[in-house]
Design a protein around this motif. Structure first.
Motif, PDB file in Angstrom:
ATOM      1  N   ARG A 252       0.828  -1.207   0.000  1.00 30.17           N
ATOM      2  CA  ARG A 252       0.000   0.000   0.000  1.00 30.17           C
ATOM      3  C   ARG A 252       0.859   1.253   0.000  1.00 30.17           C
ATOM      4  N   ASP A 253       1.867   1.276   0.870  1.00 33.05           N
ATOM      5  CA  ASP A 253       2.741   2.446   0.966  1.00 33.05           C
ATOM      6  C   ASP A 253       3.567   2.619  -0.306  1.00 33.05           C
ATOM      7  N   SER A 254       3.973   1.511  -0.922  1.00 32.97           N
ATOM      8  CA  SER A 254       4.730   1.582  -2.168  1.00 32.97           C
ATOM      9  C   SER A 254       3.901   2.207  -3.278  1.00 32.97           C
ATOM     10  N   ILE A 255       2.632   1.846  -3.348  1.00 37.36           N
ATOM     11  CA  ILE A 255       1.737   2.426  -4.348  1.00 37.36           C
ATOM     12  C   ILE A 255       1.563   3.925  -4.105  1.00 37.36           C
ATOM     13  N   ASN A 256       1.383   4.308  -2.844  1.00 36.30           N
ATOM     14  CA  ASN A 256       1.251   5.732  -2.519  1.00 36.30           C
ATOM     15  C   ASN A 256       2.514   6.515  -2.884  1.00 36.30           C
ATOM     16  N   GLN A 257       3.674   5.888  -2.678  1.00 40.52           N
ATOM     17  CA  GLN A 257       4.928   6.538  -3.023  1.00 40.52           C
ATOM     18  C   GLN A 257       5.055   6.715  -4.537  1.00 40.52           C
ATOM     19  N   LEU A 258       4.628   5.713  -5.286  1.00 43.80           N
ATOM     20  CA  LEU A 258       4.657   5.819  -6.743  1.00 43.80           C
ATOM     21  C   LEU A 258       3.772   6.966  -7.218  1.00 43.80           C
ATOM     22  N   ILE A 259       2.612   7.113  -6.600  1.00 48.25           N
ATOM     23  CA  ILE A 259       1.708   8.200  -6.984  1.00 48.25           C
ATOM     24  C   ILE A 259       2.336   9.549  -6.658  1.00 48.25           C
ATOM     25  N   ASN A 260       2.992   9.656  -5.506  1.00 47.45           N
ATOM     26  CA  ASN A 260       3.685  10.902  -5.169  1.00 47.45           C
ATOM     27  C   ASN A 260       4.768  11.217  -6.197  1.00 47.45           C
ATOM     28  N   THR A 261       5.458  10.185  -6.659  1.00 46.74           N
ATOM     29  CA  THR A 261       6.515  10.379  -7.649  1.00 46.74           C
ATOM     30  C   THR A 261       5.941  10.841  -8.984  1.00 46.74           C
ATOM     31  N   THR A 262       4.794  10.294  -9.372  1.00 48.69           N
ATOM     32  CA  THR A 262       4.182  10.739 -10.631  1.00 48.69           C
ATOM     33  C   THR A 262       3.814  12.213 -10.561  1.00 48.69           C
ATOM     34  N   SER A 263       3.383  12.661  -9.378  1.00 54.79           N
ATOM     35  CA  SER A 263       3.035  14.072  -9.209  1.00 54.79           C
ATOM     36  C   SER A 263       4.272  14.954  -9.331  1.00 54.79           C
ATOM     37  N   ILE A 264       5.352  14.531  -8.701  1.00 51.25           N
ATOM     38  CA  ILE A 264       6.599  15.301  -8.744  1.00 51.25           C
ATOM     39  C   ILE A 264       7.144  15.382 -10.165  1.00 51.25           C
ATOM     40  N   ASN A 265       7.040  14.276 -10.913  1.00 52.08           N
ATOM     41  CA  ASN A 265       7.637  14.210 -12.248  1.00 52.08           C
ATOM     42  C   ASN A 265       6.691  14.636 -13.366  1.00 52.08           C
ATOM     43  N   GLY A 266       5.485  15.068 -13.016  1.00 47.76           N
ATOM     44  CA  GLY A 266       4.594  15.648 -14.022  1.00 47.76           C
ATOM     45  C   GLY A 266       3.673  14.680 -14.740  1.00 47.76           C
ATOM     46  N   PHE A 267       3.546  13.451 -14.257  1.00 54.94           N
ATOM     47  CA  PHE A 267       2.689  12.468 -14.922  1.00 54.94           C
ATOM     48  C   PHE A 267       1.278  12.422 -14.354  1.00 54.94           C
ATOM     49  N   LEU A 268       0.985  13.248 -13.367  1.00 54.73           N
ATOM     50  CA  LEU A 268      -0.315  13.221 -12.700  1.00 54.73           C
ATOM     51  C   LEU A 268      -1.095  14.502 -12.983  1.00 54.73           C
ATOM     52  N   THR A 269      -2.368  14.338 -13.304  1.00 50.37           N
ATOM     53  CA  THR A 269      -3.260  15.473 -13.562  1.00 50.37           C
ATOM     54  C   THR A 269      -4.481  15.368 -12.656  1.00 50.37           C
ATOM     55  N   VAL A 270      -4.780  16.421 -11.930  1.00 51.67           N
ATOM     56  CA  VAL A 270      -5.959  16.447 -11.067  1.00 51.67           C
ATOM     57  C   VAL A 270      -7.197  16.751 -11.905  1.00 51.67           C
ATOM     58  N   ILE A 271      -8.168  15.832 -11.865  1.00 50.39           N
ATOM     59  CA  ILE A 271      -9.406  16.002 -12.639  1.00 50.39           C
ATOM     60  C   ILE A 271     -10.413  16.823 -11.842  1.00 50.39           C
ATOM     61  N   SER A 272     -10.545  16.525 -10.560  1.00 40.68           N
ATOM     62  CA  SER A 272     -11.442  17.296  -9.698  1.00 40.68           C
ATOM     63  C   SER A 272     -10.928  17.259  -8.271  1.00 40.68           C
ATOM     64  N   ASN A 273     -11.211  18.342  -7.528  1.00 38.81           N
ATOM     65  CA  ASN A 273     -10.785  18.460  -6.142  1.00 38.81           C
ATOM     66  C   ASN A 273     -11.868  19.222  -5.385  1.00 38.81           C
ATOM     67  N   THR A 274     -12.606  18.475  -4.532  1.00 36.53           N
ATOM     68  CA  THR A 274     -13.684  19.102  -3.771  1.00 36.53           C
ATOM     69  C   THR A 274     -13.356  19.176  -2.286  1.00 36.53           C
ATOM     70  N   VAL A 275     -12.077  18.982  -1.968  1.00 37.76           N
ATOM     71  CA  VAL A 275     -11.659  19.031  -0.567  1.00 37.76           C
ATOM     72  C   VAL A 275     -11.813  20.456  -0.047  1.00 37.76           C
ATOM     73  N   VAL A 276     -12.486  20.591   1.086  1.00 38.85           N
ATOM     74  CA  VAL A 276     -12.710  21.909   1.686  1.00 38.85           C
ATOM     75  C   VAL A 276     -11.532  22.270   2.585  1.00 38.85           C
TER      76      VAL A 276
END
Length: 276
Positions: A252-276
């Motif tokens: 689980r933590d490895s998957i979360n780390q991979l997602i963090n890395t995609t964000s840092i390296n520009g491979f992640l795009t936020v589609i929607s964010n409704t966090v208040v």
């Protein structure tokens, strides 16, 4: 003399701007359409684009290991070993000659981009000072995956984001498959809420949909983590099979780390964010 100097100056400018060093300074590397950032810029050597080993291998999804001054890259069934200042590499046990020897610069191992990329089945193209690397897409049940959609919820609201890097999507998918434990029954209580204090409750920490070209889900995994009191700590739900499985905290933590890395390296795009 007045007519000569401008010509000389122009010639010098042309020489400088057309030199390998100038080309490298303006050169850009894109993997799956994303410009790759690195603290060591790519450079030209013997008409070959040279790049930092760890940066390129990480974004291609290859694992890097060092042993006795040699570096080994592995991905799926491919294994290649390189050594700084050596023109010989070993690919799956067979020796191959390199056009340019890997070398060390600023404590980074620099390697020929085309050799590394093509070794792992990628296509390399050059156009307008841009080097484009196209990786092989993840294929699930004979369907090509276009993107990985990841959804998670907070106390108020949630986030939906997509990952478009083929290598990262493959690594995340493999982490699910390789760490899937035995089949189990569904927990008595589970939801998106992390505030459910009932013993044995699980909260849904993330939903992962592997999407095809049309945006349809080819495969979906949900990760559930125990809120308090009970066992096991982590479960996954395979929505395609409608089946629960044991999972583990490390995966689980490895998957979360991979997602963090995609964000840092520009491979992640936020589609929607409704966090208040």
């Amino acid at each position: 003399m007045r007519k000569v100097f401008p010509g000389i100056i122009l010639a010098l400018i042309l020489i400088i701007t057309s030199s390998p060093a100038a080309y490298a300074a303006n050169n850009q590397i894109k993997i799956d359409g994303v410009a790759i950032a690195s603290d060591v810029k790519p450079e030209m050597k013997n008409n070959r684009t040279m790049v930092p080993l760890r940066t390129i291998s990480k974004n291609l999804g290859a694992k890097v290991e060092w042993s006795n001054s040699e570096v080994t890259l592995t991905k799926n069934k491919m294994k290649v070993t390189l050594k700084p200042n050596s023109s010989t590499a070993v690919k799956n046990g067979e020796k191959v000659q390199l056009d340019v020897k890997p070398y060390v610069k600023n404590n980074r191992v620099i390697v020929p981009l085309r050799f590394i990329a093509e070794t792992f089945g990628c296509k390399v193209n050059y156009s307008n000072s841009t080097v484009t690397v196209e990786t092989s897409p993840l294929v699930i049940d004979n369907v090509q995956v276009k993107a990985l959609q990841h959804e998670y919820h907070m106390t108020m609201g949630g986030v939906v984001q997509q990952i478009n890097g083929n290598a990262y999507n493959e690594a995340i998918y493999n982490s699910f498959i390789e760490n899937k434990g035995i089949k189990v029954d569904a927990p008595a209580k589970y939801s998106w809420s992390v505030h459910d204090s009932e013993p044995g409750s699980y909260y849904k920490g993330g939903q992962f949909d592997f999407l095809d070209e049309k945006g349809n889900s080819v495969k979906r995994f949900d990760i559930y983590t125990l809120v308090r009191f009970g066992d096991p700590d982590v479960l996954i739900y395979d929505a395609s099979e409608e089946q629960w499985y044991l999972f583990n905290v490390t995966a689980r933590d490895s998957i979360n780390q991979l997602i963090n890395t995609t964000s840092i390296n520009g491979f992640l795009t936020v589609i929607s964010n409704t966090v208040v």
